[in-house]
Each structure stands twice: as C-alpha cells, then as structure tokens.
Design an enzyme around this catalytic site. Structure first.
Site, short mmCIF file in Angstrom:
data_model
loop_
_atom_site.label_atom_id
_atom_site.label_comp_id
_atom_site.label_asym_id
_atom_site.label_seq_id
_atom_site.Cartn_x
_atom_site.Cartn_y
_atom_site.Cartn_z
N ASP A 220 0.85 -1.20 0.00
CA ASP A 220 0.00 0.00 0.00
C ASP A 220 0.88 1.24 0.00
O ASP A 220 2.11 1.16 -0.05
CB ASP A 220 -0.94 0.01 1.21
CG ASP A 220 -2.28 0.68 0.90
OD1 ASP A 220 -2.27 1.71 0.19
OD2 ASP A 220 -3.32 0.21 1.38
N GLY B 173 4.33 1.15 -2.19
CA GLY B 173 4.40 1.37 -3.62
C GLY B 173 3.07 1.82 -4.20
O GLY B 173 2.09 2.03 -3.47
N ASP B 174 3.04 1.95 -5.53
CA ASP B 174 1.88 2.42 -6.28
C ASP B 174 1.42 1.30 -7.20
O ASP B 174 2.17 0.87 -8.08
CB ASP B 174 2.28 3.65 -7.09
CG ASP B 174 1.18 4.16 -8.00
OD1 ASP B 174 0.07 3.57 -8.00
OD2 ASP B 174 1.42 5.15 -8.72
N PHE B 175 0.20 0.79 -7.01
CA PHE B 175 -0.23 -0.37 -7.79
C PHE B 175 -0.41 -0.07 -9.27
O PHE B 175 -0.49 -1.00 -10.08
CB PHE B 175 -1.47 -1.05 -7.21
CG PHE B 175 -2.69 -0.19 -6.99
CD1 PHE B 175 -3.05 0.85 -7.84
CD2 PHE B 175 -3.52 -0.44 -5.91
CE1 PHE B 175 -4.19 1.60 -7.64
CE2 PHE B 175 -4.68 0.31 -5.69
CZ PHE B 175 -5.01 1.33 -6.56
N HIS C 23 -13.68 -1.54 -7.27
CA HIS C 23 -14.92 -0.77 -7.38
C HIS C 23 -14.71 0.74 -7.24
O HIS C 23 -15.61 1.51 -7.53
CB HIS C 23 -15.97 -1.29 -6.39
CG HIS C 23 -15.74 -0.92 -4.97
ND1 HIS C 23 -16.76 -0.97 -4.02
CD2 HIS C 23 -14.63 -0.51 -4.29
CE1 HIS C 23 -16.27 -0.60 -2.85
NE2 HIS C 23 -15.00 -0.32 -2.99
#
Length: 311
Positions: A174, A200-202, A220
């Site tokens: 996250d 991190g950045d997904f 969602h």
C-alpha cells in the site's frame, strides 16, 4: 440515535429522558420527540412514565458489541455522504459526482478532516468483517504459500487470512501513509514474522512472484480503464500458477433486491468512475488484462470472491 450515542447510554438499563439527555449532551424536549419515533420503529421501548430502555434491535447501535452498526449509520449521516446522496439527481443529470465537485475526492476530504477519516476507517474495518469471515470459511487456500494484499490498508483482511492459514506468508502492499499503521496492526496480531509491509503504487508495479494477489474492495473505486491498469500491473507480477482474488460485491443481472445495487448508487454519488460490477463485467476486465475468470464464490454476506487466473 447513533450520533448521540443513545444506545451506549442505555446499555446498563433504562433511563428517564432528562438523564439520558444530560448524558448524551442533548436538549431534553427535542430528544423526547426523537425517542418517541425510535420507540415506534422498535429500537427503544418505554420504561415508566418518561423513561426508555433499549430493545434487542436497538442494541446493534451500541459501539461495544459484535456486529455493531453504529459507525456504519453515522457514516451514512456524515455531512459529505448525506450531501452526495441528496444531490444524486444532479450526478445522474450530469454524469459526474456532485460530491467530487464540492469536496474533491473522498480520500482528499478524509485527509483534510482527520476525525471523519478515523470514522471512515473504522467503518471500513467493520464492513470488512463479514466479508473476511466468508472468505476464510468458503475459499480453499490450498497451494497458496504466499499472498500479496494489494492496497491492503491496515491489514485486517490479510491478518484474518494468515491466522486461518498458518503456513502462509503475506505481503501487505500500500501507500506510504498507511504503512506504519499496517505494521502496528500486524505486529499486534503476532504476524510480524510472517508478513512484510511494502510501499508502492499499484499502477506502477506490485511485488512479484506470489501465489495469490488479493484485491479487497479496490476495483470498485475505479473506472474500467483504471481497473484494467491495476489488473495489468498485477498480471505482470504473477507466475504462471498465480491467481487473482477479487473480493467485491458482484451485482446480479436480475431484478432481485441486492446489497450491490444500493452500494452501486453510493459509488455513483461519491466517486467519478467508481461502480459495482456484474460477473460478466469483471470477466471483461480480466480479459483485457490477460486474465480469465476461473470461479465466483458467494460468501453469504452480499460479497463474492471472484478468482482469475492467467489467460
């Protein structure tokens, strides 16, 4: 009732209205009128000439009981959420969220209002409990020795899965702003030696080589283009035998009442692009990310576990 903490004050037995108002910090004549309505819907009952007691139905509004819905109800009545639903006609007319136009994105608003942020995170934790219980009871994690919880927040879902699967190791992935709180929770759960927190950045990448990648109430929040970007990032990290586990509320195609249909209108109101999807819509997202739908397991709480494998 939820906001004033009426149920908490009545937990030890009936109180007269003046005393209840004093404890709740309320105006007694006004509270008396509210209590009359609450008695009419069955969450309190009269006790004596001017007293009230809590019913079993009202007990779920206590903050200290399993299954409490107090925070959920407070969240529905929170100023910005109330505005979002009250202005749903404008959102439907324009195709863009009236909430975002007034408050910015949900997470910007919560960051700027820490008290609301804490309430929201409590709400999300409580909301996840029945979903998580369904997940650990109904999904077979055989063959999953390592799992990445993508955008796993503070780690409640991952902790439950690890407790139920003692041979598994986990990675909570996250943003930096939640990492310390995740480490604290996982340590408090006795899982620090079985779980790593990675920042991190997904959209860019996720940790590679795990047996399973869990996305719980993540997709969602995003429109189809961004949801596919997230799934492609996960797909790049997967081994041939890895699986993607999407924990969401899948909307049925028929006209039967369903939790997902209500949640979908709230997503419409609060997000630009957020939505609840049907199984077929998830299948199309997977296809665009070089994945294929393998199985859908109903978790008995309105939620579904949607499994995908490499195409």
């Amino acid at each position: 009732m939820a906001e004033l903490g009426v149920a908490d004050q009545l937990a030890d037995g009936p109180l007269d209205t003046d005393e209840l108002a004093r404890r709740c910090g309320a105006h007694a004549p006004s509270l008396r009128r509210v209590l009359r309505e609450l008695a009419g819907i069955g969450v309190v009952r009269r006790a004596g000439a001017d007293g009230y007691d809590l019913t079993d139905a009202g007990a779920v509004l206590r903050s200290d009981v399993p299954g409490s819905i107090r925070t959920s109800i407070r969240m529905l009545g929170e100023e910005s959420f109330w505005y979002a639903m009250g202005n749903l006609p404008d959102t439907v007319r324009n195709g863009s969220s009236a909430y975002v136009a007034k408050y910015g994105t949900l997470y910007e608003y919560l960051a700027a209002n820490p008290d609301k942020g804490r309430m929201f995170h409590t709400y999300m934790t409580i909301r996840a409990i029945p979903f998580t219980e369904g997940l650990v009871k109904r999904y077979d994690f055989a063959g999953v020795d390592s799992m990445v919880d993508v955008a796993g927040g503070r780690g409640h879902v991952l902790a439950a899965v690890l407790h139920a699967n003692l041979g598994m190791r986990g990675i909570l992935f996250d943003l930096d702003e939640v990492a310390d709180r995740a480490r604290e929770l996982l340590a408090a759960e006795g899982l620090a030696d079985r779980c790593e927190v990675v920042v991190g950045d997904f959209f860019a990448s996720v940790p590679a080589g795990a047996d399973a990648y869990l996305l719980s109430s993540i997709l969602h929040n995003w429109d189809d283009d961004d949801a596919v970007r997230i799934l492609r990032s996960v797909r790049r990290a997967m081994n041939p035998g890895s699986r993607v586990l999407v924990l969401e509320v899948a909307v049925p195609d028929d006209d039967a009442p369903h939790l997902g249909k209500d949640l979908d209108l709230r997503m419409l109101a609060i997000f630009n692009g957020g939505l609840e999807r049907t199984r077929e819509e998830y299948a199309r997202l997977f296809q665009e990310a070089d994945l294929e739908l393998a199985e859908v397991i109903e978790l008995g709480t309105g939620a579904s576990l949607i499994e995908a494998r490499p195409a």
